[in-house]
Scaffold this motif. Sequence first.
Motif, mmCIF file in Angstrom:
data_model
loop_
_atom_site.group_PDB
_atom_site.id
_atom_site.type_symbol
_atom_site.label_atom_id
_atom_site.label_comp_id
_atom_site.label_asym_id
_atom_site.label_seq_id
_atom_site.Cartn_x
_atom_site.Cartn_y
_atom_site.Cartn_z
ATOM 1 N N SER A 81 48.472 34.237 40.464
ATOM 2 C CA SER A 81 48.734 35.665 40.334
ATOM 3 C C SER A 81 50.190 35.837 39.917
ATOM 4 N N SER A 82 50.563 37.080 39.622
ATOM 5 C CA SER A 82 51.929 37.333 39.163
ATOM 6 C C SER A 82 52.942 37.304 40.291
ATOM 7 N N ASP A 86 50.722 40.010 45.998
ATOM 8 C CA ASP A 86 49.351 40.285 45.596
ATOM 9 C C ASP A 86 48.368 39.501 46.456
ATOM 10 N N GLY A 213 56.156 35.456 37.521
ATOM 11 C CA GLY A 213 54.821 35.639 36.957
ATOM 12 C C GLY A 213 53.890 34.466 37.114
ATOM 13 N N SER A 258 42.552 40.850 37.748
ATOM 14 C CA SER A 258 42.090 41.077 36.388
ATOM 15 C C SER A 258 43.078 40.477 35.397
ATOM 16 N N THR A 259 43.044 40.961 34.161
ATOM 17 C CA THR A 259 43.853 40.391 33.087
ATOM 18 C C THR A 259 45.325 40.279 33.491
ATOM 19 N N PHE A 260 45.951 39.177 33.144
ATOM 20 C CA PHE A 260 47.322 38.900 33.561
ATOM 21 C C PHE A 260 48.091 38.264 32.407
ATOM 22 N N ASP A 261 49.398 38.169 32.571
ATOM 23 C CA ASP A 261 50.257 37.507 31.587
ATOM 24 C C ASP A 261 50.245 36.008 31.877
#
Length: 372
Positions: A81-82, A86, A213, A258-261
Amino acid sequence: MSYKHLFSRALSAAPDRLHFAAHSHHLWPDASHDGHMAAWTDAAHLADHKWGVVMGTLWSEAQGHIATELALPDPSTISFSSNTHDFLVRIMSAIDRAPVRVLSTDGEFHSFRRQMARWVESGKIIWKQVPAAALLAEAQQGGYDLIFASHVLFNSGRIVDFAPLAALAEPKGPWVVIDGYHGFMAIPTHLGDVSDRIFYMSGGYKYAMAGEGVCFLHAPPGFALRPQITGWYAEFDDLALPPDSIGYAPDGRRFLGSTFDPSGLYRFCAVRNMLDIEGLTTEVISDYVTRLQQQFLSKLNVPQMQIVNPLGDKPHARFLALKGPRASQIHATLAQHQVVTDVRGDVLRFGFGIYQDEKDVDQLHEILKLID
């Protein structure tokens, strides 16, 4: 010996800076630039199809690096995760009772303390904080759903032995969560004997040298199987379920959102591969850093400031903490001389890393002499 050549981009960007805050924002090695550029290149060439790489070979490679570092038997227990906050929220969301009874040390990071305080305010949790030395005895009294502790306390550098805590953990509760941010790739850490009982989370911002990140969670099998805070990546293997079904991946991916960098994953893998090539294990780096810390302490003379975490025979944090009424003043004066340190209240911290050498420590001493 010097490893500055591995950090040529970061060091040349600010050649007059003495960065003694490796425990905060660790300088990025050149390899991280290569990894970051690889993320851009894959996005340009593959576009939508980059996710096949990210969630495939890159994901597996990053899991493998972490499992190797921590001696985890199964890399699939790891998710990304970033940020670690989280993961904290997702773990808490999987506890199906209210109020949740939480025990922690009284030395946890601001993000954790703020979130706990807000949940206390809302009535979601009952929270007790105790000194690190009293944590195990209090945990053994029972009555808690979640026990939370940093492996290395961010303010004092004290190391918490989490193995006895792990012995208390059960899928039905309590759950033991270890914040490993100041331990991961800073002190040798082997989770093999407790991997089936504890949650462990950390990230790349500090000693993993990969930047922000790219945080991760090891989740023990059988614990927290259905977080309430969840995203569609958490059922990545089961997209064919009926619309009204809420499925979860059987491994660590059950904690995904969901979508992440994905660029942090690229940087992390690039840095780990560089360290492997250079033979820079956590043990080797720790020995190098310890020599710099010894050099620093051998000539240290700062009136009204006392060392909180002196060096000893046991594993040691990558920073030295000095406590006293002059912490903020010394921090500000050092900043005027382009020396980067970190201050938390009355604690001044000096972080050490492999982008420093003996000349840097000597220069730091000369600057400290100028401070009244």
